[in-house]
Design a protein around this motif. Sequence first.
Motif, mmCIF file in Angstrom:
data_model
loop_
_atom_site.group_PDB
_atom_site.id
_atom_site.type_symbol
_atom_site.label_atom_id
_atom_site.label_comp_id
_atom_site.label_asym_id
_atom_site.label_seq_id
_atom_site.Cartn_x
_atom_site.Cartn_y
_atom_site.Cartn_z
ATOM 1 N N PRO A 101 -3.866 -1.626 4.899
ATOM 2 C CA PRO A 101 -4.079 -1.202 3.510
ATOM 3 C C PRO A 101 -5.224 -0.184 3.461
ATOM 4 O O PRO A 101 -6.215 -0.351 4.166
ATOM 5 C CB PRO A 101 -4.469 -2.504 2.815
ATOM 6 C CG PRO A 101 -5.018 -3.389 3.882
ATOM 7 C CD PRO A 101 -4.368 -2.988 5.155
ATOM 8 N N CYS A 102 -5.079 0.811 2.610
ATOM 9 C CA CYS A 102 -6.058 1.909 2.611
ATOM 10 C C CYS A 102 -7.291 1.548 1.776
ATOM 11 O O CYS A 102 -8.314 2.200 1.860
ATOM 12 C CB CYS A 102 -5.416 3.184 2.085
ATOM 13 S SG CYS A 102 -5.038 3.110 0.327
ATOM 14 N N HIS A 103 -7.198 0.532 0.963
ATOM 15 C CA HIS A 103 -8.292 0.081 0.092
ATOM 16 C C HIS A 103 -8.662 1.129 -0.949
ATOM 17 O O HIS A 103 -9.704 1.032 -1.577
ATOM 18 C CB HIS A 103 -9.549 -0.300 0.897
ATOM 19 C CG HIS A 103 -9.319 -1.435 1.845
ATOM 20 N ND1 HIS A 103 -9.572 -2.743 1.526
ATOM 21 C CD2 HIS A 103 -8.833 -1.458 3.107
ATOM 22 C CE1 HIS A 103 -9.267 -3.526 2.539
ATOM 23 N NE2 HIS A 103 -8.809 -2.772 3.513
ATOM 24 N N CYS B 26 -5.801 3.442 -2.547
ATOM 25 C CA CYS B 26 -4.695 3.878 -3.414
ATOM 26 C C CYS B 26 -4.639 2.953 -4.643
ATOM 27 O O CYS B 26 -5.265 1.896 -4.661
ATOM 28 C CB CYS B 26 -3.361 3.866 -2.657
ATOM 29 S SG CYS B 26 -2.714 2.219 -2.333
ATOM 30 N N CYS C 95 0.833 -1.218 0.000
ATOM 31 C CA CYS C 95 0.000 0.000 0.000
ATOM 32 C C CYS C 95 0.865 1.264 0.000
ATOM 33 O O CYS C 95 1.904 1.314 0.642
ATOM 34 C CB CYS C 95 -0.911 -0.019 1.234
ATOM 35 S SG CYS C 95 -1.893 1.486 1.407
ATOM 36 N N MET C 96 0.422 2.280 -0.736
ATOM 37 C CA MET C 96 1.210 3.503 -0.857
ATOM 38 C C MET C 96 0.738 4.613 0.074
ATOM 39 O O MET C 96 1.301 5.695 0.089
ATOM 40 C CB MET C 96 1.177 3.973 -2.315
ATOM 41 C CG MET C 96 1.770 2.911 -3.243
ATOM 42 S SD MET C 96 2.047 3.436 -4.926
ATOM 43 C CE MET C 96 0.410 3.742 -5.478
ATOM 44 N N ASN C 97 -0.306 4.333 0.816
ATOM 45 C CA ASN C 97 -0.831 5.342 1.748
ATOM 46 C C ASN C 97 -0.008 5.317 3.033
ATOM 47 O O ASN C 97 0.279 4.245 3.562
ATOM 48 C CB ASN C 97 -2.291 4.985 2.032
ATOM 49 C CG ASN C 97 -3.012 6.055 2.806
ATOM 50 O OD1 ASN C 97 -2.483 6.611 3.748
ATOM 51 N ND2 ASN C 97 -4.230 6.344 2.397
ATOM 52 N N CYS D 240 -3.633 -0.613 -3.745
ATOM 53 C CA CYS D 240 -4.682 -1.402 -3.089
ATOM 54 C C CYS D 240 -5.768 -1.821 -4.080
ATOM 55 O O CYS D 240 -6.246 -2.956 -4.040
ATOM 56 C CB CYS D 240 -5.310 -0.609 -1.946
ATOM 57 S SG CYS D 240 -4.301 -0.603 -0.461
HETATM 58 ZN ZN LIG Z 1 -3.446 1.510 -0.203
#
Ligand SMILES: [Zn+2]
Length: 330
Positions: free
Chosen positions: A61-63, A65, A54-56, A68
């Motif tokens: 996980p941000c679900h 980005c 995840c890149m947030n 995700c």
């Molecule tokens: Zn994410």
Amino acid sequence: MELTFRGIIGQKKIIDHIKRALSEEEISHAYLIEGAVGLGRRRVAKQLAMAITCMNNIEKPCHSCSSCLKAVSQNHPEIKIIEGDGSIKIDLIREIQKEIQLKPYEGKRKVIILYDCETMTLQAQNAFLKTLEEPPLYATIIMITVNSGSLLPTIVSRCQLIKLNPVNERTIQEYLVSHEGASMETSKVIAAYSGGNIGNAVKMLYNQDFKQKREELVKITKELLRGSLTNVLELADFFTLEKREVIENLDLLMSWYRDLLIYRETQHLDFIRNYDKIEEIVLQSKNINTYKLQEVVYIIEDAKNKLKSNVNFQLNMEVMLLNIQEVLSW
Ligand SMILES: [Zn+2]
């Protein structure tokens, strides 16, 4: 940073543990997820992979980005799911080794998820050990197995072990009601039979066979109580199917008489498995005393043990039913 793992039922302790590890930026290079089929191992692996890539920076996980979203659609170039064809042989390990050397071209990390690691041949395990000893810095390997004991101790010791435990009955019950729309009564019965396994529970809920079997079982217990010999021998058919099924059916029969015993002793309904058959349980428990019920449970256990030896299948079941009937008719 907040971590959000979705759709994983009843594994709060594990999820908290993973969250802590990830929030401290201590992503391990190898995880081994151990647990029975149906406990959500693959789901945990996928969510973990999603959190790792995840890149947030605020929640993982941000679900939402791009990484995700790709993971959710099973379309993430840096998350590879690998499954053997019956077993994991050295050829497949070589492919993984090649794959892992390719640097991630999107994002910073690459995750390889390997299913059914208990099927890894010894040769494959030895080859894989080298990868686990010196993985590239960007790589995380997530292995899934039903039993870590089937793997070389040197493999297990190089992984962070994540053990999934059976889920408590209440959690399963609530899940069946809230997510599958099951009735309270049905969900209570299924939760009791599920062995703490959410996957099993959902399967059982939609399995007509399971429903039918339990109906048949009640008929059998009524017949045993009525005590007609010819009928009892006909009932043996219920138990002379495939061996795996026979064990299941014997467990169902056992749980019935245990319920009678519990109800007789405690007059309590809380610990009854066959919650949807309470009327019949109350009725039968009035007619069979505690001593007889203990004998019956013993007879079923004995028949189940005999299945392990080479005793004639049909005969074993017939003897069991006749013995139960005899005890009940004293
Ligand atoms: Zn994410």
